[in-house]
Write a protein that holds these residues in place. Structure first.
Motif, mmCIF file in Angstrom:
data_model
loop_
_atom_site.group_PDB
_atom_site.id
_atom_site.type_symbol
_atom_site.label_atom_id
_atom_site.label_comp_id
_atom_site.label_asym_id
_atom_site.label_seq_id
_atom_site.Cartn_x
_atom_site.Cartn_y
_atom_site.Cartn_z
ATOM 1 N N MET A 1 0.863 -1.175 0.000
ATOM 2 C CA MET A 1 0.000 0.000 0.000
ATOM 3 C C MET A 1 0.903 1.229 0.000
ATOM 4 O O MET A 1 1.695 1.416 0.922
ATOM 5 C CB MET A 1 -0.909 0.008 1.222
ATOM 6 N N VAL A 2 0.822 2.036 -1.050
ATOM 7 C CA VAL A 2 1.632 3.245 -1.179
ATOM 8 C C VAL A 2 0.672 4.419 -1.386
ATOM 9 O O VAL A 2 -0.027 4.472 -2.409
ATOM 10 C CB VAL A 2 2.638 3.129 -2.348
ATOM 11 N N ASP A 3 0.634 5.309 -0.429
ATOM 12 C CA ASP A 3 -0.275 6.465 -0.492
ATOM 13 C C ASP A 3 -1.705 6.044 -0.785
ATOM 14 O O ASP A 3 -2.395 6.645 -1.614
ATOM 15 C CB ASP A 3 0.212 7.476 -1.543
ATOM 16 N N GLY A 4 -2.140 4.969 -0.122
ATOM 17 C CA GLY A 4 -3.506 4.494 -0.282
ATOM 18 C C GLY A 4 -3.772 3.726 -1.560
ATOM 19 O O GLY A 4 -4.905 3.340 -1.837
ATOM 20 N N LYS A 5 -2.737 3.480 -2.359
ATOM 21 C CA LYS A 5 -2.895 2.743 -3.611
ATOM 22 C C LYS A 5 -2.209 1.388 -3.517
ATOM 23 O O LYS A 5 -1.140 1.266 -2.942
ATOM 24 C CB LYS A 5 -2.307 3.531 -4.780
ATOM 25 N N LEU A 6 -2.839 0.415 -4.103
ATOM 26 C CA LEU A 6 -2.291 -0.935 -4.153
ATOM 27 C C LEU A 6 -1.213 -1.003 -5.230
ATOM 28 O O LEU A 6 -1.453 -0.631 -6.384
ATOM 29 C CB LEU A 6 -3.414 -1.909 -4.495
ATOM 30 N N MET A 7 -0.021 -1.470 -4.853
ATOM 31 C CA MET A 7 1.099 -1.575 -5.780
ATOM 32 C C MET A 7 1.624 -3.014 -5.781
ATOM 33 O O MET A 7 1.549 -3.694 -4.762
ATOM 34 C CB MET A 7 2.228 -0.629 -5.357
ATOM 35 N N PRO A 8 2.210 -3.462 -6.911
ATOM 36 C CA PRO A 8 2.789 -4.809 -6.948
ATOM 37 C C PRO A 8 3.913 -4.936 -5.919
ATOM 38 O O PRO A 8 4.727 -4.030 -5.772
ATOM 39 C CB PRO A 8 3.343 -4.926 -8.362
ATOM 40 N N GLY A 9 3.944 -6.058 -5.242
ATOM 41 C CA GLY A 9 4.991 -6.298 -4.254
ATOM 42 C C GLY A 9 6.131 -7.150 -4.777
ATOM 43 O O GLY A 9 7.206 -7.170 -4.199
ATOM 44 N N LEU A 10 5.876 -7.868 -5.866
ATOM 45 C CA LEU A 10 6.889 -8.782 -6.392
ATOM 46 C C LEU A 10 7.510 -8.222 -7.673
ATOM 47 O O LEU A 10 7.547 -8.879 -8.715
ATOM 48 C CB LEU A 10 6.278 -10.168 -6.637
ATOM 49 N N ALA A 11 8.001 -7.007 -7.575
ATOM 50 C CA ALA A 11 8.622 -6.356 -8.733
ATOM 51 C C ALA A 11 9.861 -7.098 -9.212
ATOM 52 O O ALA A 11 10.319 -6.891 -10.333
ATOM 53 C CB ALA A 11 8.965 -4.904 -8.395
ATOM 54 N N ASN A 12 10.399 -7.977 -8.379
ATOM 55 C CA ASN A 12 11.555 -8.789 -8.760
ATOM 56 C C ASN A 12 11.202 -9.857 -9.800
ATOM 57 O O ASN A 12 12.065 -10.335 -10.524
ATOM 58 C CB ASN A 12 12.171 -9.462 -7.532
ATOM 59 N N ILE A 13 9.936 -10.228 -9.893
ATOM 60 C CA ILE A 13 9.518 -11.298 -10.811
ATOM 61 C C ILE A 13 9.264 -10.697 -12.196
ATOM 62 O O ILE A 13 8.293 -9.990 -12.424
ATOM 63 C CB ILE A 13 8.253 -12.022 -10.301
ATOM 64 N N ARG A 14 10.178 -11.018 -13.122
ATOM 65 C CA ARG A 14 10.104 -10.490 -14.483
ATOM 66 C C ARG A 14 9.551 -11.510 -15.492
ATOM 67 O O ARG A 14 9.274 -11.171 -16.633
ATOM 68 C CB ARG A 14 11.489 -10.026 -14.928
ATOM 69 N N LYS A 15 9.444 -12.751 -15.041
ATOM 70 C CA LYS A 15 8.908 -13.790 -15.926
ATOM 71 C C LYS A 15 8.103 -14.758 -15.069
ATOM 72 O O LYS A 15 8.537 -15.157 -13.984
ATOM 73 C CB LYS A 15 10.039 -14.513 -16.655
ATOM 74 N N LEU A 16 6.935 -15.135 -15.580
ATOM 75 C CA LEU A 16 6.020 -16.012 -14.843
ATOM 76 C C LEU A 16 5.429 -17.015 -15.829
ATOM 77 O O LEU A 16 4.834 -16.618 -16.837
ATOM 78 C CB LEU A 16 4.914 -15.172 -14.215
ATOM 79 N N THR A 17 5.614 -18.278 -15.550
ATOM 80 C CA THR A 17 5.088 -19.326 -16.425
ATOM 81 C C THR A 17 4.355 -20.360 -15.591
ATOM 82 O O THR A 17 4.806 -20.736 -14.509
ATOM 83 C CB THR A 17 6.231 -20.011 -17.204
#
Length: 193
Positions: free
Chosen positions: A110-126
């Motif tokens: 939660m950043v300034d009341g907005k939902l933000m991705p927490g797993l910014a480290n994940i660049r590929k998902l299969t």
């Protein structure tokens, strides 16, 4: 690339085992560092109990019972889910993993009341999965497992995450030739990962 394979299947033999082995061996052959999490072999506790739910939003303590799993997820550059589809969803073990590990300040922030991705480290998902039913029946039911893997999980990862979904439908009527063809496809995709 550091690839976190999350595997959910309770048996020691079968097509799911062959798929998992193909995923892991092909990623290693391609030169990736693989962190292979076999939820059943590691006796992961999938139950979000009363204590877990009570502390869920308290980011100072909500990871205390599952911190090693959070650390492994946060150390990865990519995630490969490897599992069957049961009852048009993830196996309970895998669903429990998401319920317990995808916490506030882990999978989302939660950043300034907005939902933000927490797993910014994940660049590929299969996701690599199998269905008992054919593709047409899955489409008729809106294919919730595909939506979860390609939409829900996408929004908690890096904004530029590349998402792939490798599914083998109709395994209730499987032939050895179809299984071999799918394993070859999985191998090719993992070698090019």
């Amino acid at each position: 690339m550091k690839v976190h394979v999350i595997y959910a299947y309770p048996l020691k033999t079968g097509l799911a085992v062959d798929i998992h082995n193909t995923v892991v061996s092909s990623l290693i052959e391609a030169g990736h560092e693989v962190d292979d999490l076999d939820l059943y072999a590691e006796n992961f506790d999938p139950i979000l109990n009363e204590e877990d739910r009570t502390i869920y939003h308290d980011v100072t303590i909500n990871q205390r019972r599952i911190k090693p799993y959070v650390d492994r997820l946060q150390a990865a550059d990519a995630v490969v889910l490897c599992h069957p589809v049961w009852n048009f969803g993830w196996p309970a073990m895998l669903k429990g993993y998401f319920d317990r590990v995808f916490l506030p300040d882990v999978s989302f922030k939660m950043v300034d009341g907005k939902l933000m991705p927490g797993l910014a480290n994940i660049r590929k998902l299969t996701s690599v999965t199998t269905y008992g039913v054919d593709r047409l029946r899955a489409l008729y039911l809106f294919d919730p497992p595909r939506s979860n893997a390609t939409r829900f999980l996408r929004v908690v990862c890096n904004k530029k995450v590349k998402v792939d979904y490798l599914a083998l439908y109709g395994i209730n009527n499987m032939t050895e030739a179809r299984a071999a063809k799918f394993l070859a496809k999985v191998r090719k995709e993992m070698l090019a990962f």
